[in-house]
Design a protein around this motif. Structure first.
Motif, PDB file in Angstrom:
ATOM      1  N   TYR A 208      42.216  29.223  30.062  1.00 26.18           N
ATOM      2  CA  TYR A 208      41.040  28.368  30.262  1.00 26.18           C
ATOM      3  C   TYR A 208      39.930  28.812  29.320  1.00 26.18           C
ATOM      4  CZ  TYR A 208      36.815  26.442  32.386  1.00 26.18           C
ATOM      5  OH  TYR A 208      35.620  25.792  32.588  1.00 26.18           O
ATOM      6  N   ILE A 209      39.374  27.853  28.583  1.00 28.48           N
ATOM      7  CA  ILE A 209      38.251  28.104  27.681  1.00 28.48           C
ATOM      8  C   ILE A 209      37.003  27.499  28.313  1.00 28.48           C
ATOM      9  CG2 ILE A 209      37.352  27.846  25.341  1.00 28.48           C
ATOM     10  CD1 ILE A 209      40.213  27.105  24.465  1.00 28.48           C
ATOM     11  N   ALA A 210      35.961  28.321  28.466  1.00 28.73           N
ATOM     12  CA  ALA A 210      34.710  27.854  29.048  1.00 28.73           C
ATOM     13  C   ALA A 210      33.620  27.853  27.981  1.00 28.73           C
ATOM     14  CB  ALA A 210      34.295  28.750  30.216  1.00 28.73           C
ATOM     15  N   PRO A 211      32.643  26.992  28.121  1.00 29.98           N
ATOM     16  CA  PRO A 211      31.535  27.001  27.167  1.00 29.98           C
ATOM     17  C   PRO A 211      30.878  28.385  27.100  1.00 29.98           C
ATOM     18  CG  PRO A 211      31.440  25.043  28.542  1.00 29.98           C
ATOM     19  CD  PRO A 211      32.506  25.923  29.131  1.00 29.98           C
ATOM     20  N   GLY A 212      30.340  28.690  25.925  1.00 27.70           N
ATOM     21  CA  GLY A 212      29.694  29.985  25.768  1.00 27.70           C
ATOM     22  C   GLY A 212      30.658  31.071  25.347  1.00 27.70           C
ATOM     23  N   ASN A 213      31.762  30.686  24.694  1.00 24.97           N
ATOM     24  CA  ASN A 213      32.733  31.670  24.195  1.00 24.97           C
ATOM     25  C   ASN A 213      33.260  32.570  25.304  1.00 24.97           C
ATOM     26  OD1 ASN A 213      31.143  30.697  21.897  1.00 24.97           O
ATOM     27  ND2 ASN A 213      32.292  32.188  20.703  1.00 24.97           N
ATOM     28  N   ARG A 214      33.656  31.960  26.412  1.00 23.29           N
ATOM     29  CA  ARG A 214      34.233  32.690  27.536  1.00 23.29           C
ATOM     30  C   ARG A 214      35.682  32.236  27.718  1.00 23.29           C
ATOM     31  NH1 ARG A 214      29.722  31.201  31.930  1.00 23.29           N
ATOM     32  NH2 ARG A 214      29.965  29.210  30.821  1.00 23.29           N
ATOM     33  N   PHE A 215      36.573  33.214  27.858  1.00 23.37           N
ATOM     34  CA  PHE A 215      38.006  32.920  27.926  1.00 23.37           C
ATOM     35  C   PHE A 215      38.628  33.634  29.118  1.00 23.37           C
ATOM     36  CE2 PHE A 215      36.476  32.878  23.603  1.00 23.37           C
ATOM     37  CZ  PHE A 215      36.926  31.668  23.116  1.00 23.37           C
ATOM     38  N   VAL A 216      39.452  32.901  29.861  1.00 28.40           N
ATOM     39  CA  VAL A 216      40.133  33.451  31.040  1.00 28.40           C
ATOM     40  C   VAL A 216      41.616  33.133  30.940  1.00 28.40           C
ATOM     41  CG1 VAL A 216      40.284  33.456  33.561  1.00 28.40           C
ATOM     42  CG2 VAL A 216      38.065  33.093  32.452  1.00 28.40           C
ATOM     43  N   LEU A 217      42.439  34.115  31.252  1.00 34.45           N
ATOM     44  CA  LEU A 217      43.891  33.929  31.286  1.00 34.45           C
ATOM     45  C   LEU A 217      44.406  34.504  32.590  1.00 34.45           C
ATOM     46  CD1 LEU A 217      46.635  33.261  29.795  1.00 34.45           C
ATOM     47  CD2 LEU A 217      46.612  35.661  29.062  1.00 34.45           C
ATOM     48  N   THR A 218      45.239  33.740  33.291  1.00 37.03           N
ATOM     49  CA  THR A 218      45.900  34.260  34.485  1.00 37.03           C
ATOM     50  C   THR A 218      47.401  34.203  34.281  1.00 37.03           C
ATOM     51  OG1 THR A 218      46.003  32.118  35.642  1.00 37.03           O
ATOM     52  CG2 THR A 218      44.020  33.473  35.977  1.00 37.03           C
ATOM     53  N   ARG A 219      48.104  35.174  34.856  1.00 38.69           N
ATOM     54  CA  ARG A 219      49.563  35.227  34.778  1.00 38.69           C
ATOM     55  C   ARG A 219      50.084  35.668  36.141  1.00 38.69           C
ATOM     56  NH1 ARG A 219      50.933  37.980  28.906  1.00 38.69           N
ATOM     57  NH2 ARG A 219      52.585  36.419  28.901  1.00 38.69           N
ATOM     58  N   ARG A 220      51.295  35.245  36.470  1.00 38.15           N
ATOM     59  CA  ARG A 220      51.872  35.627  37.761  1.00 38.15           C
ATOM     60  C   ARG A 220      53.200  36.352  37.551  1.00 38.15           C
ATOM     61  NH1 ARG A 220      51.229  34.527  42.965  1.00 38.15           N
ATOM     62  NH2 ARG A 220      49.789  32.766  42.689  1.00 38.15           N
ATOM     63  N   ASN A 221      53.292  37.515  38.180  1.00 40.90           N
ATOM     64  CA  ASN A 221      54.555  38.260  38.198  1.00 40.90           C
ATOM     65  C   ASN A 221      54.960  38.600  39.621  1.00 40.90           C
ATOM     66  OD1 ASN A 221      52.308  40.319  38.242  1.00 40.90           O
ATOM     67  ND2 ASN A 221      54.070  41.667  38.599  1.00 40.90           N
ATOM     68  N   ASP A 222      54.112  38.206  40.580  1.00 49.46           N
ATOM     69  CA  ASP A 222      54.268  38.601  41.979  1.00 49.46           C
ATOM     70  C   ASP A 222      53.928  37.392  42.851  1.00 49.46           C
ATOM     71  OD1 ASP A 222      53.252  39.597  44.635  1.00 49.46           O
ATOM     72  OD2 ASP A 222      53.734  41.551  43.789  1.00 49.46           O
ATOM     73  N   PRO A 223      54.692  37.142  43.906  1.00 47.50           N
ATOM     74  CA  PRO A 223      54.394  35.977  44.748  1.00 47.50           C
ATOM     75  C   PRO A 223      53.087  36.098  45.523  1.00 47.50           C
ATOM     76  CG  PRO A 223      56.146  37.305  45.722  1.00 47.50           C
ATOM     77  CD  PRO A 223      55.923  37.844  44.351  1.00 47.50           C
ATOM     78  N   ASN A 224      52.513  37.297  45.570  1.00 49.76           N
ATOM     79  CA  ASN A 224      51.300  37.501  46.361  1.00 49.76           C
ATOM     80  C   ASN A 224      50.043  37.791  45.537  1.00 49.76           C
ATOM     81  OD1 ASN A 224      52.628  37.324  48.985  1.00 49.76           O
ATOM     82  ND2 ASN A 224      53.584  39.273  48.440  1.00 49.76           N
ATOM     83  N   ARG A 225      50.200  38.032  44.222  1.00 46.09           N
ATOM     84  CA  ARG A 225      49.052  38.395  43.399  1.00 46.09           C
ATOM     85  C   ARG A 225      49.166  37.724  42.028  1.00 46.09           C
ATOM     86  NH1 ARG A 225      46.339  42.549  45.753  1.00 46.09           N
ATOM     87  NH2 ARG A 225      45.040  42.886  43.893  1.00 46.09           N
ATOM     88  N   ILE A 226      48.022  37.577  41.372  1.00 47.48           N
ATOM     89  CA  ILE A 226      48.024  37.115  39.984  1.00 47.48           C
ATOM     90  C   ILE A 226      47.287  38.136  39.121  1.00 47.48           C
ATOM     91  CG2 ILE A 226      48.162  34.656  40.507  1.00 47.48           C
ATOM     92  CD1 ILE A 226      45.137  34.484  39.922  1.00 47.48           C
ATOM     93  N   GLN A 227      47.636  38.163  37.851  1.00 49.35           N
ATOM     94  CA  GLN A 227      46.936  38.988  36.872  1.00 49.35           C
ATOM     95  C   GLN A 227      45.807  38.161  36.267  1.00 49.35           C
ATOM     96  OE1 GLN A 227      49.893  40.385  33.912  1.00 49.35           O
ATOM     97  NE2 GLN A 227      51.378  39.446  35.292  1.00 49.35           N
ATOM     98  N   VAL A 228      44.692  38.831  35.964  1.00 46.33           N
ATOM     99  CA  VAL A 228      43.550  38.147  35.363  1.00 46.33           C
ATOM    100  C   VAL A 228      43.100  38.911  34.126  1.00 46.33           C
ATOM    101  CG1 VAL A 228      41.212  37.284  35.709  1.00 46.33           C
ATOM    102  CG2 VAL A 228      42.793  37.353  37.647  1.00 46.33           C
ATOM    103  N   TYR A 229      42.842  38.157  33.065  1.00 44.13           N
ATOM    104  CA  TYR A 229      42.311  38.707  31.817  1.00 44.13           C
ATOM    105  C   TYR A 229      41.051  37.916  31.485  1.00 44.13           C
ATOM    106  CZ  TYR A 229      47.286  40.023  31.363  1.00 44.13           C
ATOM    107  OH  TYR A 229      48.560  40.491  31.591  1.00 44.13           O
ATOM    108  N   MET A 230      39.956  38.596  31.201  1.00 47.62           N
ATOM    109  CA  MET A 230      38.702  37.928  30.863  1.00 47.62           C
ATOM    110  C   MET A 230      38.097  38.550  29.620  1.00 47.62           C
ATOM    111  SD  MET A 230      36.669  37.397  34.461  1.00 47.62           S
ATOM    112  CE  MET A 230      36.845  35.867  35.359  1.00 47.62           C
ATOM    113  N   THR A 231      37.623  37.719  28.719  1.00 50.67           N
ATOM    114  CA  THR A 231      36.948  38.239  27.529  1.00 50.67           C
ATOM    115  C   THR A 231      35.924  37.228  27.053  1.00 50.67           C
ATOM    116  OG1 THR A 231      37.310  39.242  25.350  1.00 50.67           O
ATOM    117  CG2 THR A 231      38.582  37.274  25.855  1.00 50.67           C
TER     118      THR A 231
END
Length: 433
Positions: A208-231
């Motif tokens: 997901y790209i948000a205004p203001g040069n903000r970027f979010v990525l989520t990934r799933r490897n587990d049925p109960n949790r997700i990974q989050v990357y923000m920059t």
């Protein structure tokens, strides 16, 4: 073959990969790790090109695939969560590769896999300590540990990460006198949050790209949790005034900068405040003219971090460990072939091994690091709703035509014209498909 006493500082992927190969050569190996136990934290990583070749040479492909993340690809969504483009995972072993490779795994799982493959009767692990000081004394290196113990080794390998204390104690700098770590002016946050898989939900990375040069990525490897990357660029200015390791302060910066960004970001930020695996890192390169000094040599991110943006940190660690172990074995198998008049074998074998490691591995790293950190067209784009909409259209068009968006960035062999060295000590009759 001379039996050498080797100390490896760091039980991460680089350190464990080196211990794996050295254990086949009959040396006395000690691995120390400052954490009280094997550190199996960290998010999703992958292997590419020569890293996959080495995984097969190690006989670990089946074990790797048993732990592999079943990610189906990456989607790009807008602020309402609508899919704008989708790039499926690569399932071929050659040609251009997608964002999601065929060899995705959690960092902790790969670290554990390597650790479990190492015969503990040949490799000694000491957790909860690190190197405090080291000093050359004659034909040995005297090392004092933070737990108060003192011992002597033939060589010390610093595989202790991006902000290596071994590197700092070696006082190594680049040709321009700058510190080895070159920040790229961007911070990234990594963490996981509770998020049960919804009915019908697939294991897909979401960008997901948000205004203001903000970027979010989520990934799933587990049925109960997700990974989050923000920059985001705005984070950098705020984090420069926060002390490294101040998790509460770092979390506050990301919440302040990303709040109201759209999509599911606010809900993710609410969970961020409660997560206990938050990790924030300045993106950067490590560049040195030499990776060794005396009886001490660097490996992995400590020597030549290519930055997370290349996607080649794990592969580089695996390749570097293989070459360093191979050159140590080659020099000790041929005693005296590098000796000068009046100089003993014990004095010079490590110098010859380190120099060969540097000369054979540096062309690999130079290709990966080339151009990283240089200004690009993406740095100049003002990520407004208008430009984000245009980017979505381009990505949709590319995905519909199944064009190789990642061609030139991600391929089956990211390093061209370079082959893995062959070492007689490691010949096990492996066959590569």
């Amino acid at each position: 073959m001379k039996r050498s006493k080797v100390l490896i500082s760091g039980a991460g992927i680089a350190g464990n990969a080196l211990a794996f190969w050295l254990s086949k050569l009959g040396h006395e190996i000690t691995v120390i790790e400052r954490s009280p136990q094997l550190r199996t934290s960290g998010l999703q990583i992958d292997l590419r090109g020569h890293g996959i070749q080495l995984l097969r040479r190690m006989g670990l492909e089946s074990a790797f695939r048993a732990k592999a993340v079943p990610e189906l690809g990456m989607q790009v969504v807008d602020s309402a969560g609508r899919r704008q483009a989708f790039f499926p995972a690569t399932k071929t072993r050659s040609g251009a590769q997608s964002f999601t490779s065929d060899f995705e795994i959690m960092r902790g799982d790969l670290c554990r896999l390597l650790y479990d493959a190492i015969p503990k009767e040949r490799v000694k692990y000491i957790f909860g300590t690190s190197v405090e000081t080291f000093e050359e004394q004659g034909d040995a290196l005297q090392v004092r540990f933070t737990n108060g113990d003192v011992d002597e080794f033939d060589i010390l390998v610093g595989a202790d990460g991006l902000h290596s204390r071994t590197r700092a104690m070696m006082m190594l700098q680049g040709a321009d006198g700058k510190d080895a770590f070159r920040p790229l002016g961007e911070y990234t946050a990594y963490y996981t949050i509770p998020r049960p898989v919804a009915q019908g939900e697939e294991y897909v990375a979401t960008s997901y790209i948000a205004p203001g040069n903000r970027f979010v990525l989520t990934r799933r490897n587990d049925p109960n949790r997700i990974q989050v990357y923000m920059t985001g660029k705005a984070v950098t200015e705020r984090l420069d005034s926060v002390k490294r390791g101040d998790v509460r302060g770092e979390k506050k910066v990301f919440v302040d900068v990303f709040w109201g960004a759209g999509w599911e970001v606010d809900g993710i930020l609410q969970s961020l405040l409660e997560t206990d695996d938050f990790y924030c890192e300045s993106q950067g390169l490590v560049k040195l003219d030499s990776w060794h000094k005396g009886r001490v040599v660097l490996l992995g991110d400590a020597a030549c971090c290519p930055s997370a943006s290349t996607g080649m940190g794990t592969t580089s660690a695996m390749v570097g460990a293989y070459i360093l172990a191979g050159e140590i074995g080659r020099q000790l198998r041929s005693p005296g072939n590098q000796c000068q008049e009046g100089v003993t074998e014990a004095t010079v074998w490590h110098e010859a091994a380190f120099q060969a490691y540097d000369s054979k591995f540096r062309p690999f790293i130079d290709q990966i690091q080339k151009g990283v950190g240089e200004p690009s067209v993406f740095d100049k784009i003002p990520w407004s709703p208008l430009t984000i909409g245009a980017a979505h259209w381009v990505l949709w068009f590319v995905s519909c035509l199944r064009l190789d968006l990642f061609e030139g960035l991600l391929s089956d062999q990211p390093v061209k014209g370079w082959e893995l060295p062959e070492y007689e000590s490691f010949q096990t009759g492996h066959k590569e498909p």
